[in-house]
Write a protein that holds these residues in place. Structure first.
Motif, PDB file in Angstrom:
ATOM      1  N   GLU A  65      -5.243  -3.308 -12.630  1.00  0.00           N
ATOM      2  CA  GLU A  65      -6.551  -3.115 -13.274  1.00  0.00           C
ATOM      3  C   GLU A  65      -7.258  -1.878 -12.743  1.00  0.00           C
ATOM      4  O   GLU A  65      -7.844  -1.100 -13.499  1.00  0.00           O
ATOM      5  CB  GLU A  65      -7.420  -4.350 -13.035  1.00  0.00           C
ATOM      6  CG  GLU A  65      -8.841  -4.221 -13.544  1.00  0.00           C
ATOM      7  CD  GLU A  65      -9.713  -5.403 -13.138  1.00  0.00           C
ATOM      8  OE1 GLU A  65     -10.947  -5.314 -13.320  1.00  0.00           O
ATOM      9  OE2 GLU A  65      -9.171  -6.412 -12.623  1.00  0.00           O
ATOM     10  N   PHE A  66      -7.205  -1.688 -11.428  1.00  0.00           N
ATOM     11  CA  PHE A  66      -7.924  -0.583 -10.796  1.00  0.00           C
ATOM     12  C   PHE A  66      -7.039   0.644 -10.551  1.00  0.00           C
ATOM     13  O   PHE A  66      -7.447   1.561  -9.842  1.00  0.00           O
ATOM     14  CB  PHE A  66      -8.525  -1.045  -9.472  1.00  0.00           C
ATOM     15  CG  PHE A  66      -9.568  -2.116  -9.610  1.00  0.00           C
ATOM     16  CD1 PHE A  66     -10.712  -1.894 -10.371  1.00  0.00           C
ATOM     17  CD2 PHE A  66      -9.406  -3.348  -8.998  1.00  0.00           C
ATOM     18  CE1 PHE A  66     -11.682  -2.875 -10.507  1.00  0.00           C
ATOM     19  CE2 PHE A  66     -10.367  -4.336  -9.125  1.00  0.00           C
ATOM     20  CZ  PHE A  66     -11.510  -4.109  -9.885  1.00  0.00           C
ATOM     21  N   ASP A  67      -5.861   0.653 -11.129  1.00  0.00           N
ATOM     22  CA  ASP A  67      -4.936   1.769 -10.961  1.00  0.00           C
ATOM     23  C   ASP A  67      -4.747   2.077  -9.475  1.00  0.00           C
ATOM     24  O   ASP A  67      -4.869   3.214  -9.021  1.00  0.00           O
ATOM     25  CB  ASP A  67      -5.461   3.021 -11.693  1.00  0.00           C
ATOM     26  CG  ASP A  67      -4.431   4.143 -11.741  1.00  0.00           C
ATOM     27  OD1 ASP A  67      -3.219   3.848 -11.676  1.00  0.00           O
ATOM     28  OD2 ASP A  67      -4.833   5.316 -11.830  1.00  0.00           O
ATOM     29  N   ALA A  68      -4.442   1.032  -8.712  1.00  0.00           N
ATOM     30  CA  ALA A  68      -4.365   1.151  -7.260  1.00  0.00           C
ATOM     31  C   ALA A  68      -3.169   1.970  -6.821  1.00  0.00           C
ATOM     32  O   ALA A  68      -2.082   1.873  -7.382  1.00  0.00           O
ATOM     33  CB  ALA A  68      -4.298  -0.229  -6.620  1.00  0.00           C
ATOM     34  N   ARG A  69      -3.406   2.748  -5.820  1.00  0.00           N
ATOM     35  CA  ARG A  69      -2.330   3.503  -5.185  1.00  0.00           C
ATOM     36  C   ARG A  69      -1.577   2.621  -4.189  1.00  0.00           C
ATOM     37  O   ARG A  69      -0.394   2.793  -3.962  1.00  0.00           O
ATOM     38  CB  ARG A  69      -2.937   4.696  -4.458  1.00  0.00           C
ATOM     39  CG  ARG A  69      -1.924   5.596  -3.828  1.00  0.00           C
ATOM     40  CD  ARG A  69      -2.338   7.013  -3.992  1.00  0.00           C
ATOM     41  NE  ARG A  69      -1.538   7.899  -3.202  1.00  0.00           N
ATOM     42  CZ  ARG A  69      -1.858   9.149  -2.951  1.00  0.00           C
ATOM     43  NH1 ARG A  69      -2.980   9.633  -3.427  1.00  0.00           N
ATOM     44  NH2 ARG A  69      -1.072   9.914  -2.248  1.00  0.00           N
ATOM     45  N   VAL A  70      -2.294   1.676  -3.615  1.00  0.00           N
ATOM     46  CA  VAL A  70      -1.685   0.759  -2.650  1.00  0.00           C
ATOM     47  C   VAL A  70      -2.509  -0.518  -2.598  1.00  0.00           C
ATOM     48  O   VAL A  70      -3.707  -0.520  -2.840  1.00  0.00           O
ATOM     49  CB  VAL A  70      -1.591   1.422  -1.249  1.00  0.00           C
ATOM     50  CG1 VAL A  70      -2.982   1.724  -0.711  1.00  0.00           C
ATOM     51  CG2 VAL A  70      -0.809   0.567  -0.268  1.00  0.00           C
ATOM     52  N   ILE A  71      -1.829  -1.627  -2.302  1.00  0.00           N
ATOM     53  CA  ILE A  71      -2.471  -2.918  -2.064  1.00  0.00           C
ATOM     54  C   ILE A  71      -2.350  -3.201  -0.572  1.00  0.00           C
ATOM     55  O   ILE A  71      -1.270  -3.113  -0.001  1.00  0.00           O
ATOM     56  CB  ILE A  71      -1.797  -4.046  -2.867  1.00  0.00           C
ATOM     57  CG1 ILE A  71      -1.974  -3.815  -4.369  1.00  0.00           C
ATOM     58  CG2 ILE A  71      -2.359  -5.405  -2.464  1.00  0.00           C
ATOM     59  CD1 ILE A  71      -1.180  -4.787  -5.234  1.00  0.00           C
ATOM     60  N   VAL A  72      -3.471  -3.549   0.074  1.00  0.00           N
ATOM     61  CA  VAL A  72      -3.497  -3.753   1.517  1.00  0.00           C
ATOM     62  C   VAL A  72      -3.729  -5.222   1.845  1.00  0.00           C
ATOM     63  O   VAL A  72      -4.612  -5.861   1.269  1.00  0.00           O
ATOM     64  CB  VAL A  72      -4.613  -2.911   2.173  1.00  0.00           C
ATOM     65  CG1 VAL A  72      -4.546  -3.021   3.698  1.00  0.00           C
ATOM     66  CG2 VAL A  72      -4.527  -1.452   1.745  1.00  0.00           C
ATOM     67  N   ILE A  73      -2.942  -5.746   2.783  1.00  0.00           N
ATOM     68  CA  ILE A  73      -3.138  -7.127   3.232  1.00  0.00           C
ATOM     69  C   ILE A  73      -2.999  -7.186   4.748  1.00  0.00           C
ATOM     70  O   ILE A  73      -2.378  -6.318   5.367  1.00  0.00           O
ATOM     71  CB  ILE A  73      -2.141  -8.106   2.580  1.00  0.00           C
ATOM     72  CG1 ILE A  73      -0.699  -7.635   2.810  1.00  0.00           C
ATOM     73  CG2 ILE A  73      -2.429  -8.289   1.108  1.00  0.00           C
ATOM     74  CD1 ILE A  73       0.328  -8.647   2.359  1.00  0.00           C
ATOM     75  N   GLY A  74      -3.571  -8.221   5.341  1.00  0.00           N
ATOM     76  CA  GLY A  74      -3.499  -8.414   6.779  1.00  0.00           C
ATOM     77  C   GLY A  74      -2.326  -9.288   7.174  1.00  0.00           C
ATOM     78  O   GLY A  74      -1.601  -9.820   6.328  1.00  0.00           O
ATOM     79  N   ALA A  75      -2.159  -9.451   8.466  1.00  0.00           N
ATOM     80  CA  ALA A  75      -1.062 -10.254   8.998  1.00  0.00           C
ATOM     81  C   ALA A  75      -1.401 -11.742   8.936  1.00  0.00           C
ATOM     82  O   ALA A  75      -2.569 -12.128   8.860  1.00  0.00           O
ATOM     83  CB  ALA A  75      -0.772  -9.848  10.442  1.00  0.00           C
ATOM     84  N   ALA A  76      -0.365 -12.557   9.008  1.00  0.00           N
ATOM     85  CA  ALA A  76      -0.582 -14.003   9.056  1.00  0.00           C
ATOM     86  C   ALA A  76      -1.176 -14.397  10.400  1.00  0.00           C
ATOM     87  O   ALA A  76      -1.034 -13.683  11.398  1.00  0.00           O
ATOM     88  CB  ALA A  76       0.745 -14.730   8.837  1.00  0.00           C
ATOM     89  N   GLY A  77      -1.851 -15.523  10.436  1.00  0.00           N
ATOM     90  CA  GLY A  77      -2.476 -15.986  11.666  1.00  0.00           C
ATOM     91  C   GLY A  77      -1.455 -16.266  12.759  1.00  0.00           C
ATOM     92  O   GLY A  77      -0.293 -16.594  12.490  1.00  0.00           O
ATOM     93  N   GLY A  78      -1.906 -16.119  14.005  1.00  0.00           N
ATOM     94  CA  GLY A  78      -1.022 -16.411  15.128  1.00  0.00           C
ATOM     95  C   GLY A  78      -0.184 -15.250  15.599  1.00  0.00           C
ATOM     96  O   GLY A  78       0.657 -15.409  16.490  1.00  0.00           O
ATOM     97  N   GLY A  79      -0.408 -14.062  15.031  1.00  0.00           N
ATOM     98  CA  GLY A  79       0.379 -12.902  15.424  1.00  0.00           C
ATOM     99  C   GLY A  79      -0.097 -12.297  16.733  1.00  0.00           C
ATOM    100  O   GLY A  79      -1.194 -12.582  17.214  1.00  0.00           O
ATOM    101  N   ILE A  80       0.748 -11.445  17.316  1.00  0.00           N
ATOM    102  CA  ILE A  80       0.420 -10.755  18.562  1.00  0.00           C
ATOM    103  C   ILE A  80      -0.410  -9.521  18.260  1.00  0.00           C
ATOM    104  O   ILE A  80      -0.150  -8.811  17.283  1.00  0.00           O
ATOM    105  CB  ILE A  80       1.723 -10.357  19.295  1.00  0.00           C
ATOM    106  CG1 ILE A  80       2.547 -11.605  19.612  1.00  0.00           C
ATOM    107  CG2 ILE A  80       1.421  -9.584  20.579  1.00  0.00           C
ATOM    108  CD1 ILE A  80       3.926 -11.292  20.151  1.00  0.00           C
ATOM    109  N   LEU A  81      -1.394  -9.235  19.091  1.00  0.00           N
ATOM    110  CA  LEU A  81      -2.263  -8.086  18.890  1.00  0.00           C
ATOM    111  C   LEU A  81      -1.446  -6.805  18.755  1.00  0.00           C
ATOM    112  O   LEU A  81      -0.578  -6.514  19.579  1.00  0.00           O
ATOM    113  CB  LEU A  81      -3.236  -7.950  20.067  1.00  0.00           C
ATOM    114  CG  LEU A  81      -4.278  -6.832  19.958  1.00  0.00           C
ATOM    115  CD1 LEU A  81      -5.241  -7.124  18.823  1.00  0.00           C
ATOM    116  CD2 LEU A  81      -5.040  -6.681  21.273  1.00  0.00           C
ATOM    117  N   GLY A  82      -1.719  -6.051  17.689  1.00  0.00           N
ATOM    118  CA  GLY A  82      -1.026  -4.796  17.453  1.00  0.00           C
ATOM    119  C   GLY A  82       0.310  -4.932  16.755  1.00  0.00           C
ATOM    120  O   GLY A  82       0.988  -3.928  16.511  1.00  0.00           O
TER     121      GLY A  82
END
Length: 294
Positions: free
Chosen positions: A100-117
């Protein structure tokens, strides 16, 4: 025209990480930033949840409040907005919003419980990485805690499998629009058939890296440079762990050769890289088939 950045937002630490990476990308290339919360359509909710109008409005109101709070916290110089969308799955809704927004990229975060960084794939990321028609950026845990606001360099992991040309095009475009240099890391030594001796593998990798470097140098705008860096180690994991990374840097990888054209599929090499990467990874679809047609 640089398009836009779509962030799959949730009112969680992972959502904050995704928003931070989205802001970094948007600010670097001058793109519009869209935060998107995807709510389930009526048919996908549990039977225990009553589809009453008051409940529906409460959920929508809460989502709009979360978005408003998140948008306010984004860098003020960005063109940004929040959107509520409905879909049978979060990933499906994000892909629809990206289109819809002609996105160049879709961004998502990590799943819970991951190690910092570090990265940790959840169900939404896995679904996106098997179905998206748009590049997907994965934000490591703790991205929101970083102070950098622009991309300092673009790294691309290049190989010789189908989709390599599309990957290089995307990396050159991102580096050019971000006005930063491009680093090429050759994965050819990990792509060659088993049984070749070390000398042959090194020769194949060096020759391919120089060919890709020549193409990248020609494609980059004036004032920007490309350089090849050898990835030391006997495995993908070793190579990634031994590379140096700049704060805020991103690395681009291509989809598996098993992916359908214009679709993502996280291959084994990229999956191995993900275990060691301390920076965001952007996975690029194969936009060409093996015959080279778009």
């Amino acid at each position: 025209m640089t398009g836009s950045i779509v962030v799959g937002y949730t009112a969680t630490d992972a959502g904050a990480d995704a928003a931070a990476l989205g802001a970094r990308l948007a600010r670097s290339i001058g793109a519009t930033l869209h935060l998107v919360i995807v709510l389930p359509t009526e048919g996908t909710r549990s039977a225990a949840v009553p589809p009453e109008r008051a409940y529906e409005e409460h959920i929508r109101s809460q989502a709009r409040k979360w978005l408003a709070d998140a948008v306010v916290r984004l860098p003020q110089e960005l063109t940004r907005s929040g959107h509520v969308r409905f879909s049978e799955s979060f990933a499906e809704g994000l892909i629809a919003a990206g289109e819809e927004f002609d996105a160049r990229v879709i961004v998502i975060g990590a799943a819970g419980g991951g190690i910092l960084g570090r990265h940790r794939l959840g169900s939404v990321a896995s679904e996106l990485l098997h179905s998206s028609t748009i590049p997907v950026a994965l934000a490591p845990v703790g991205t929101a805690q970083e102070d950098d606001h622009v991309i300092p360099r673009v790294t691309v992991a290049v190989g010789s499998r189908p989709g390599a040309d599309a990957l290089l095009d995307e990396a050159v475009s991102l580096a050019g629009d971000s006005r930063v240099d491009l680093r090429l890391v050759s994965l050819v030594p990990f792509d060659v058939p088993p049984g070749l001796d070390t000398g042959a593998i090194r020769t194949v990798g060096d020759n391919h890296a120089q060919e890709v470097l020549a193409v990248a140098t020609e494609l980059l705008p004036d004032g920007r440079t490309a350089a090849v860096e050898k990835a030391p180690g006997d495995s993908v994991e070793d190579a990634v762990a031994n590379l140096s990374w700049l704060p805020g840097e991103v690395v681009l990888v291509g989809s598996s050769r098993l992916a359908q054209p214009r679709r993502l599929f996280l291959g084994s090499t990229a999956a191995k890289m993900l275990h060691e990467l301390p920076v965001p990874m952007i996975v690029v679809p194969r936009t060409r088939n093996e015959a080279g047609d778009r």
